[in-house]
Write a protein that holds these residues in place. Structure first.
Motif, PDB file in Angstrom:
ATOM      1  N   MET A   1       0.856  -1.185   0.000  1.00 45.44           N
ATOM      2  CA  MET A   1       0.000   0.000   0.000  1.00 45.44           C
ATOM      3  C   MET A   1       0.892   1.235   0.000  1.00 45.44           C
ATOM      4  O   MET A   1       1.993   1.204   0.558  1.00 45.44           O
ATOM      5  N   ARG A   2       0.425   2.290  -0.653  1.00 39.90           N
ATOM      6  CA  ARG A   2       1.313   3.428  -0.882  1.00 39.90           C
ATOM      7  C   ARG A   2       0.671   4.734  -0.454  1.00 39.90           C
ATOM      8  O   ARG A   2      -0.548   4.898  -0.517  1.00 39.90           O
ATOM      9  N   PRO A 119       4.543  -8.475  -1.364  1.00 38.00           N
ATOM     10  CA  PRO A 119       5.087  -7.179  -1.786  1.00 38.00           C
ATOM     11  C   PRO A 119       6.169  -7.371  -2.850  1.00 38.00           C
ATOM     12  O   PRO A 119       7.136  -8.093  -2.642  1.00 38.00           O
ATOM     13  N   GLN A 120       5.989  -6.756  -4.002  1.00 42.14           N
ATOM     14  CA  GLN A 120       6.969  -6.800  -5.076  1.00 42.14           C
ATOM     15  C   GLN A 120       6.648  -5.692  -6.062  1.00 42.14           C
ATOM     16  O   GLN A 120       5.568  -5.122  -6.028  1.00 42.14           O
ATOM     17  N   GLN A 126      -3.188  -2.590  -2.195  1.00 43.34           N
ATOM     18  CA  GLN A 126      -4.334  -1.716  -2.453  1.00 43.34           C
ATOM     19  C   GLN A 126      -4.097  -1.048  -3.794  1.00 43.34           C
ATOM     20  O   GLN A 126      -3.043  -0.460  -4.027  1.00 43.34           O
ATOM     21  N   PHE A 127      -5.069  -1.170  -4.689  1.00 44.68           N
ATOM     22  CA  PHE A 127      -4.918  -0.570  -6.016  1.00 44.68           C
ATOM     23  C   PHE A 127      -6.295  -0.229  -6.571  1.00 44.68           C
ATOM     24  O   PHE A 127      -7.311  -0.705  -6.085  1.00 44.68           O
TER      25      PHE A 127
END
Length: 419
Positions: A1-2, A119-120, A126-127
């Motif tokens: 998530m970003r 995670p990669q 979340q997108f």
């Protein structure tokens, strides 16, 4: 998530604005659904591997004893979950609100979804998904409308050479039956076929033999893959479709695909080659697809930029009555990194750099005057390193600046371009 910084957020919103504009022009209406759905609905066996990646929400009121006693049964621990796509919520939405919707409903749905991915790079937990769907139309017109609208949206984003790979799950089922695969082994066979682009025909045949699939069927499939014309995905039309399938392909399936191609050509005002490519090995992993399936491709990247298909059986699970449905999802996160849109220059974006002694009332008056003229305005206190301040403002999308000293009359500021 970003976390998404202001410049990136502005860029994402510009891309979404273009997509929304083009989809609305094609008669689609935007809806919104909750980010949370019932656990049983999210785990009804229609979401494929995505169900394994869903985030579940603990039941309210569980105490330690309740958690221990239910530890072996996730369904007993959770009654809700975060949505992992927008299609399952849409089916529930349509079943709940059908009486208030037109007989043929065209929806836009844009929103975040959540999956517990590893995670990669390029894989987010979340997108944003960007979907259009048509419910209530079982004809090829529905597929054609989706494809024309999606090609239009992608072209408006500057990706004018996009094409769509297309297949039909009914053609896949018929093909596997023609080769002699037993019904119970076909789901596993499809999982293997879906890897064709990654491991090639030799790898596919080897994996099918490792799966102990019906030997004679694997032999027939191996021979089919070795035909030169089998992998020649260069055009779209009845001859090309029949050439890419085993002999005797069902006429109704071929006619359905050909009709979609003709309609897309007419909708895109094309006199030459149709931007569709028939791929008899396109699978798409979602178990709810019942007919046509498609993926969006562009020559600048090796991966798909979106896809979808027909899922006529899903809404009936919630409604108790079958309703035809077909949808297309743009891969927004991939698109936003790929396209280059100009900054929104309809209004000036001005940074007011003020001295420390400028009265607040004067500063607010200057800002109000510029906003009244249609500008976007940010106020910044002058720093020793003015260059760094202006560079940061330019990175945030501001295009001009003005310096403000005490006593500057309103309307007297000199606006200078940034950069």
């Amino acid at each position: 998530m970003r976390d998404i910084l202001p410049a990136d957020k502005a860029r994402r919103e510009r891309v979404l604005s273009v997509i929304r504009d083009r989809y609305r022009a094609h008669g689609f209406d935007e809806i919104e659904t909750p980010v949370v759905e019932e656990y049983a609905r999210l785990h009804a066996g229609i979401g494929g591997d995505n169900e394994k990646l869903s985030y579940n929400i603990l039941r309210r009121g569980l105490d330690a004893d309740g958690i221990r006693s239910a530890a072996e049964d996730p369904a007993a621990l959770s009654d809700l979950g975060l949505r992992y796509d927008l299609t399952v919520p849409l089916a529930r939405f349509y079943a709940s609100n059908r009486a208030q919707l037109p007989a043929v409903f065209r929806s836009i749905q844009i929103g975040s979804v959540w999956r517990a991915e590893r995670p990669q790079k390029g894989r987010y937990r979340q997108f944003v998904q960007c979907d259009i769907d048509i419910m209530g139309d079982d004809s090829s017109r529905a597929e054609a409308e989706l494809l024309v609208a999606s090609l239009d949206a992608v072209a408006a984003l500057g990706l004018t050479d996009a094409s769509i790979r297309i297949n039909d799950r009914r053609a896949l089922d018929w093909m596997l039956d023609a080769f002699g695969f037993a019904a119970e082994e076909r789901p596993g066979v499809l999982i293997t076929i879906d890897k064709l682009d990654k491991i090639g025909p030799v790898g596919i045949v080897a994996e099918l033999r490792e799966r102990a699939a019906t030997a004679s069927a694997v032999d027939a499939f191996d021979a089919f893959l070795r035909r030169p014309q089998t992998r020649e995905f260069v055009s779209f039309g009845e001859n090309q479709i029949r050439k890419a399938l085993p002999d005797g392909a069902p006429d109704d399936i071929v006619a359905h695909l050909v009709g979609i191609g003709e309609a897309v050509a007419a909708g895109r005002d094309l006199e030459g080659e149709i931007p569709l490519v028939f791929d008899p090995f396109l699978v798409r992993g979602m178990g709810y697809y019942t007919g046509t399936i498609f993926e969006l491709a562009h020559p600048s990247v090796p991966y798909s930029l979106g896809g979808g298909g027909r899922y006529d059986g899903m809404i009936g699970r919630f409604l108790g009555q079958q309703v035809p449905a077909v949808g297309f999802s743009l891969g927004f996160e991939r698109l936003v990194d790929l396209v280059a849109l100009d900054d929104d220059t309809d209004a000036a974006a001005v940074v007011l750099v003020h001295d420390a002694d400028v009265p607040v009332a004067e500063l607010v008056a200057h800002k109000a005057a510029l906003i009244g003229d249609g500008s976007r305005v940010r106020v910044e206190r002058r720093t020793k390193n003015l260059k760094a301040l202006l560079e940061r403002s330019a990175a945030d999308g501001y295009t001009a600046f003005a310096t403000v000293s005490a006593g500057n009359p309103a309307g007297s500021l000199e606006i200078k371009a940034l950069g």
